[in-house]
Design a protein around this motif. Structure first.
Motif, PDB file in Angstrom:
ATOM      1  N   ARG A  17       0.836  -1.204   0.000  1.00 35.61           N
ATOM      2  CA  ARG A  17       0.000   0.000   0.000  1.00 35.61           C
ATOM      3  C   ARG A  17       0.873   1.258   0.000  1.00 35.61           C
ATOM      4  O   ARG A  17       1.955   1.272   0.567  1.00 35.61           O
ATOM      5  N   ILE A  23      -3.285   4.619   7.257  1.00 34.07           N
ATOM      6  CA  ILE A  23      -4.740   4.692   7.143  1.00 34.07           C
ATOM      7  C   ILE A  23      -5.246   3.389   6.552  1.00 34.07           C
ATOM      8  O   ILE A  23      -4.508   2.687   5.856  1.00 34.07           O
ATOM      9  N   PRO A  24      -6.486   3.014   6.834  1.00 39.51           N
ATOM     10  CA  PRO A  24      -7.017   1.757   6.295  1.00 39.51           C
ATOM     11  C   PRO A  24      -7.010   1.766   4.771  1.00 39.51           C
ATOM     12  O   PRO A  24      -7.139   2.820   4.141  1.00 39.51           O
ATOM     13  N   PRO A  25      -6.838   0.591   4.144  1.00 43.14           N
ATOM     14  CA  PRO A  25      -6.841   0.539   2.679  1.00 43.14           C
ATOM     15  C   PRO A  25      -8.199   0.934   2.109  1.00 43.14           C
ATOM     16  O   PRO A  25      -9.242   0.639   2.692  1.00 43.14           O
TER      17      PRO A  25
END
Length: 346
Positions: free
Chosen positions: A149, A154-156
Motif C-alpha cells: 500500500r 490509514i485503512p486501505p
C-alpha cells in the motif's frame, strides 16, 4: 501470508527469478547498484533482468550487459518500447518529468507469452536486501498486482475504477487520493496472464489520464494512474518488500527488509553522498542541537535514522563501475548543501 511464504521457500532449491525495470535516456550505468544488490541476495539463482527502455543508446545497453555477465548469475534482456507518443502523453498529462515510469503498463505485451509473472523494481532508488522469491510466488487471487500500500497509516481504500466511482458519487477528494496511488509501485509483481486475458492496452491508461486531467485537473504518476484505471485491483504484500524507511518511528522499525526504497521525502542517494566525515558531522550536530532532522535543498530532510540507509546504498555502489562517475558529484552536492546550514566538510 508472508510468514507462510518465507517458511515454504526458506530451504528452496535454486530457481529462475524474472525481474524487470524501466529506463529512458542517459546514465543507465546507475542501474548497476540495483543489479549488484539483486545478484548478491540471490547467489544461487538464475536471474533474468528485463530492461524496458526508450532512448537508451546501444553502447549503454551493451555496457550494462557486460556488467550483468560479470556478476555470474544475471542475464540482461533489453526490450525497446516503441510508440513513445503514448508514454510522452502520459508524462505530460500527469505532470511528471519522465515517461519511463509508465512502461510497465505494457509488460504483458512484450514479455514472452510463457512468462506468467514478473517482479518490477524501480531502477534508481531501490536496493534488494533479502530473498524476493516469496514475493514472486505470492498468490494473485485474481488481481493484477501484488503490491504494498502507498498509505501505511490509514485503512486501505477498496474501490473500483475512478471514472465509475466518480459517476457513482464518490467525492472528488477521494478520487484525488486515488491519483496519488493506492499502491506503491517501487516493488510489485505483475500478473501478466491476467493483463493479457483482460486485453489491457496502453490506450486504457491514456483514456483514464485524459479524463483525470480534463475533468478533475489531477496529477499522477504510474501508481496513481494504475489506481485511477483499475481501482484497488491488487493483493497486499508485506511492507518488507517495499520498505519506505521515512515511515520508521523509534518504536516501529523494519527488522528485515527485503527491498529498501528511497522514496518520499528522503534524499535520493544517487544524487547525495555523505562521506564518513560528513556523516559523523551530521550525526553529532543533530544530537548536540537536539534536532530531529536537517532541512536541505528543496525542503528535503536528513534524519539521523536515514544515515544507515544512505550508507547501505553507497556500500553497494562503491563496488560498481558507476561509483567513480557519480560519487564525486554526489559528495560535492551534499557538502554544498551542508555548508548552507553551517556545517562545513573539508
Amino acid at each position: 501470508m508472508d510468514r507462510y511464504l518465507q517458511r515454504r521457500y526458506k530451504y528452496r532449491a535454486p530457481t529462475r527469478l524474472d525481474v524487470m525495470t524501466s529506463y529512458a535516456g542517459q546514465n543507465l550505468d546507475v542501474v548497476q547498484v540495483l543489479l549488484l544488490s539483486l545478484s548478491e541476495t540471490h547467489p544461487r539463482d538464475e536471474i533474468v533482468f528485463w530492461l524496458f527502455e526508450q532512448r537508451v543508446s546501444a553502447q549503454d545497453i551493451a555496457a550494462l550487459a557486460d556488467f550483468c555477465a560479470s556478476l555470474g548469475n544475471v542475464t540482461l534482456r533489453s526490450i525497446k518500447i516503441p510508440h513513445t507518443g503514448d508514454f510522452d502523453r502520459l508524462k505530460t498529462l500527469g505532470g511528471k518529468r519522465d515517461s519511463a515510469r509508465f512502461l510497465w503498463f505494457v509488460a504483458h505485451q512484450h514479455l514472452p507469452r510463457d512468462l506468467k509473472r514478473v517482479v518490477y523494481l524501480d531502477a534508481l532508488d531501490v536496493i534488494v536486501s533479502d530473498d524476493l522469491v516469496p514475493l514472486l510466488k505470492h498468490p494473485f487471487l485474481g488481481k493484477y498486482l501484488v503490491a504494498c500500500r502507498e498509505w501505511l497509516d490509514i485503512p486501505p481504500l477498496l474501490v473500483g475504477p475512478a471514472r465509475r466511482a466518480h459517476d457513482c458519487g464518490v467525492p472528488t477528494w477521494m478520487i484525488k487520493h486515488m491519483s496519488r496511488g493506492l499502491i506503491n509501485s517501487g516493488a510489485i509483481v505483475l500478473n501478466l496472464d491476467k493483463f493479457r486475458r483482460d486485453g489491457i492496452e496502453i490506450g486504457h491508461y491514456v483514456e483514464t489520464a485524459e479524463w483525470a486531467y480534463d475533468k478533475l485537473n489531477l496529477e499522477f504518476g504510474d501508481q496513481g494512474l494504475f489506481s485511477l484505471t483499475h481501482g484497488s485491483h491488487y493483493v497486499q504484500a508485506n511492507d518488507r518488500y517495499n520498505h519506505r524507511f521515512f515511515n520508521d518511528l523509534p518504536n516501529r522499525t523494519m527488522k528485515r527488509p527485503a527491498v529498501i526504497h528511497y522514496c518520499g521525502g528522503v534524499l535520493k542517494p544517487v544524487h547525495w553522498r555523505l562521506t564518513a566525515e560528513a556523516e559523523h558531522l551530521v550525526a553529532e550536530h543533530l544530537v548536540r542541537k537536539d534536532m530531529a532532522a536537517l532541512t536541505l535543498a528543496n525542503s528535503r530532510q536528513l534524519r539521523a535514522a536515514d544515515l544507515p540507509y544512505m550508507r547501505k546504498w553507497w556500500d553497494v555502489c562503491v563496488r560498481t563501475p558507476c561509483y567513480s562517475r557519480i560519487a564525486p558529484q554526489a559528495s560535492q552536492r551534499m557538502a554544498a548543501a551542508l555548508s548552507r546550514v553551517g556545517l562545513n566538510v573539508e
